[in-house]
Design a protein around this motif. Structure first.
Motif, PDB file in Angstrom:
ATOM      1  N   VAL A  90      53.447  41.799  30.421  1.00 37.87           N
ATOM      2  CA  VAL A  90      52.651  43.295  30.437  1.00 37.87           C
ATOM      3  C   VAL A  90      52.197  43.633  29.435  1.00 37.87           C
ATOM      4  O   VAL A  90      50.987  44.226  29.383  1.00 37.87           O
ATOM      5  CB  VAL A  90      53.946  44.141  31.098  1.00 37.87           C
ATOM      6  CG1 VAL A  90      53.424  45.426  31.045  1.00 37.87           C
ATOM      7  CG2 VAL A  90      54.543  43.715  32.433  1.00 37.87           C
ATOM      8  N   HIS A  92      50.981  41.931  26.981  1.00 38.15           N
ATOM      9  CA  HIS A  92      49.554  41.202  26.738  1.00 38.15           C
ATOM     10  C   HIS A  92      48.352  41.907  27.585  1.00 38.15           C
ATOM     11  O   HIS A  92      47.432  42.015  27.228  1.00 38.15           O
ATOM     12  CB  HIS A  92      49.835  39.565  27.181  1.00 38.15           C
ATOM     13  CG  HIS A  92      48.566  38.891  27.319  1.00 38.15           C
ATOM     14  ND1 HIS A  92      47.791  38.432  26.101  1.00 38.15           N
ATOM     15  CD2 HIS A  92      47.841  38.515  28.193  1.00 38.15           C
ATOM     16  CE1 HIS A  92      46.805  37.742  26.436  1.00 38.15           C
ATOM     17  NE2 HIS A  92      46.834  37.791  27.923  1.00 38.15           N
ATOM     18  N   PHE A  93      48.736  42.025  28.921  1.00 41.34           N
ATOM     19  CA  PHE A  93      47.634  42.453  29.729  1.00 41.34           C
ATOM     20  C   PHE A  93      47.209  44.094  29.320  1.00 41.34           C
ATOM     21  O   PHE A  93      46.033  44.474  29.555  1.00 41.34           O
ATOM     22  CB  PHE A  93      48.042  42.525  31.277  1.00 41.34           C
ATOM     23  CG  PHE A  93      47.833  41.193  31.859  1.00 41.34           C
ATOM     24  CD1 PHE A  93      46.386  40.948  32.123  1.00 41.34           C
ATOM     25  CD2 PHE A  93      48.651  40.135  32.268  1.00 41.34           C
ATOM     26  CE1 PHE A  93      46.075  39.781  32.867  1.00 41.34           C
ATOM     27  CE2 PHE A  93      48.455  38.974  32.906  1.00 41.34           C
ATOM     28  CZ  PHE A  93      47.105  38.594  33.403  1.00 41.34           C
ATOM     29  N   LEU A  94      48.212  44.762  28.972  1.00 42.77           N
ATOM     30  CA  LEU A  94      47.994  46.339  28.380  1.00 42.77           C
ATOM     31  C   LEU A  94      46.931  45.995  27.362  1.00 42.77           C
ATOM     32  O   LEU A  94      45.762  46.401  27.271  1.00 42.77           O
ATOM     33  CB  LEU A  94      49.108  46.843  27.958  1.00 42.77           C
ATOM     34  CG  LEU A  94      50.034  47.401  29.143  1.00 42.77           C
ATOM     35  CD1 LEU A  94      51.150  47.948  28.379  1.00 42.77           C
ATOM     36  CD2 LEU A  94      49.323  48.772  29.910  1.00 42.77           C
ATOM     37  N   TRP A  97      43.203  44.623  28.778  1.00 44.52           N
ATOM     38  CA  TRP A  97      42.527  45.639  29.234  1.00 44.52           C
ATOM     39  C   TRP A  97      41.974  46.686  28.428  1.00 44.52           C
ATOM     40  O   TRP A  97      41.105  47.173  28.503  1.00 44.52           O
ATOM     41  CB  TRP A  97      43.484  46.425  30.509  1.00 44.52           C
ATOM     42  CG  TRP A  97      43.784  45.777  31.471  1.00 44.52           C
ATOM     43  CD1 TRP A  97      45.118  45.304  32.092  1.00 44.52           C
ATOM     44  CD2 TRP A  97      42.886  45.122  32.526  1.00 44.52           C
ATOM     45  NE1 TRP A  97      45.423  44.461  32.975  1.00 44.52           N
ATOM     46  CE2 TRP A  97      44.031  44.460  33.385  1.00 44.52           C
ATOM     47  CE3 TRP A  97      41.659  44.952  32.749  1.00 44.52           C
ATOM     48  CZ2 TRP A  97      43.414  43.703  34.766  1.00 44.52           C
ATOM     49  CZ3 TRP A  97      40.970  44.225  33.803  1.00 44.52           C
ATOM     50  CH2 TRP A  97      41.996  43.669  34.740  1.00 44.52           C
ATOM     51  N   VAL A 149      52.466  38.769  40.293  1.00 48.87           N
ATOM     52  CA  VAL A 149      52.047  39.348  38.970  1.00 48.87           C
ATOM     53  C   VAL A 149      50.589  40.068  39.023  1.00 48.87           C
ATOM     54  O   VAL A 149      50.535  40.923  38.244  1.00 48.87           O
ATOM     55  CB  VAL A 149      52.016  38.184  37.813  1.00 48.87           C
ATOM     56  CG1 VAL A 149      51.600  38.533  36.551  1.00 48.87           C
ATOM     57  CG2 VAL A 149      53.411  37.709  37.764  1.00 48.87           C
ATOM     58  N   GLN A 152      50.572  43.610  40.006  1.00 45.75           N
ATOM     59  CA  GLN A 152      51.103  44.505  39.088  1.00 45.75           C
ATOM     60  C   GLN A 152      50.174  44.601  38.016  1.00 45.75           C
ATOM     61  O   GLN A 152      49.730  46.043  37.594  1.00 45.75           O
ATOM     62  CB  GLN A 152      52.566  43.747  38.390  1.00 45.75           C
ATOM     63  CG  GLN A 152      53.556  43.868  39.565  1.00 45.75           C
ATOM     64  CD  GLN A 152      53.887  45.273  40.039  1.00 45.75           C
ATOM     65  OE1 GLN A 152      54.158  46.071  39.381  1.00 45.75           O
ATOM     66  NE2 GLN A 152      53.895  45.222  41.347  1.00 45.75           N
ATOM     67  N   THR A 153      49.541  43.846  37.389  1.00 46.33           N
ATOM     68  CA  THR A 153      48.576  43.848  36.241  1.00 46.33           C
ATOM     69  C   THR A 153      47.152  44.615  36.711  1.00 46.33           C
ATOM     70  O   THR A 153      46.745  45.431  36.116  1.00 46.33           O
ATOM     71  CB  THR A 153      48.201  42.473  35.642  1.00 46.33           C
ATOM     72  OG1 THR A 153      47.837  41.570  36.619  1.00 46.33           O
ATOM     73  CG2 THR A 153      49.647  41.978  35.042  1.00 46.33           C
ATOM     74  N   ALA A 157      46.111  48.245  35.725  1.00 46.62           N
ATOM     75  CA  ALA A 157      44.645  48.633  35.130  1.00 46.62           C
ATOM     76  C   ALA A 157      43.884  49.564  35.756  1.00 46.62           C
ATOM     77  O   ALA A 157      43.394  50.411  35.472  1.00 46.62           O
ATOM     78  CB  ALA A 157      43.961  47.305  34.900  1.00 46.62           C
ATOM     79  N   VAL A 184      57.768  41.931  36.786  1.00 43.20           N
ATOM     80  CA  VAL A 184      57.208  40.983  36.634  1.00 43.20           C
ATOM     81  C   VAL A 184      58.095  39.885  36.192  1.00 43.20           C
ATOM     82  O   VAL A 184      57.823  38.970  36.600  1.00 43.20           O
ATOM     83  CB  VAL A 184      55.976  41.192  35.209  1.00 43.20           C
ATOM     84  CG1 VAL A 184      55.528  39.891  34.903  1.00 43.20           C
ATOM     85  CG2 VAL A 184      55.098  42.204  36.013  1.00 43.20           C
TER      86      VAL A 184
END
Length: 194
Positions: A90, A92-94, A97, A149, A152-153, A157, A184
């Motif tokens: 999570v 990492h994806f923040l 984005w 996953v 969620q990501t 976003a 996640v």
């Protein structure tokens, strides 16, 4: 309508014209961002009439989906502590984005444009799926886990950065990670519930 190579004066083939458009689009999207890049500027960079861009790609969103190269830059899951996989992913994806305007532009375009949506599906299936497969030993539920996953990501976003849904858009990163990390984590490590 044909395109001429500005360097040699010879007529370009269709494949050469498409390649010139994609090269120009990648450079223009990288330099100007999605919103400021225009079909006219991309066509000028490629040395062709804007109608040629439209002929091959239809519109800006489809051109962007075809031209943009995306890397989710997923961490090596094996290097992460197993009990922190969800929160690290999570986090990492923040970062992805927030730091990649082209990735955000693809998400925005994907909401309304099928070509961009397909590019997003390919991106997540082609990069997230194999990464999760390595983590889970390539079990039969790998695609399901990767898809969950992705819900969620991508949902995060969309709500946080595109729609700016009140509390989600304003929530501190640490709070987002605390809320979504366990979900996640479950998708990544819990046994198949079926």
């Amino acid at each position: 309508m044909t395109a001429t190579d500005p360097g040699s004066g010879r007529r370009r083939t269709g494949d050469e014209t498409r390649a010139a458009i994609l090269t120009a689009a990648r450079e223009r999207f990288a330099a100007d961002g999605y919103e400021r890049a225009t079909i006219r500027s991309i066509a000028a960079d490629a040395g062709i009439d804007p109608a040629m861009v439209m002929r091959y790609y239809g519109n800006k969103e489809k051109l962007f989906a075809a031209a943009a190269e995306f890397d989710l830059r997923l961490p090596d899951f094996s290097a992460l502590p197993r009990d922190q996989l969800g929160s690290k992913l999570v986090e990492h994806f923040l970062t992805r984005w927030e730091d990649d305007d082209t990735l955000m532009a693809l998400l925005r375009a994907g909401v309304t444009n099928e070509a961009a949506a397909e590019r997003l599906r390919q991106l997540f299936a082609g990069q997230l799926g194999p990464a999760i497969g390595k983590l889970t030993g390539g079990g039969p539920d790998t695609a399901i886990r990767a898809g969950l996953v992705a819900t969620q990501t991508l949902g995060l976003a969309l709500c946080r950065y595109v729609l700016a849904v009140g509390p989600i858009a304003e929530m501190p990163r640490a709070t987002v990670i605390a809320w979504l990390g366990p979900t996640v984590q479950r998708y990544l490590t819990d046994p198949d519930p079926t």
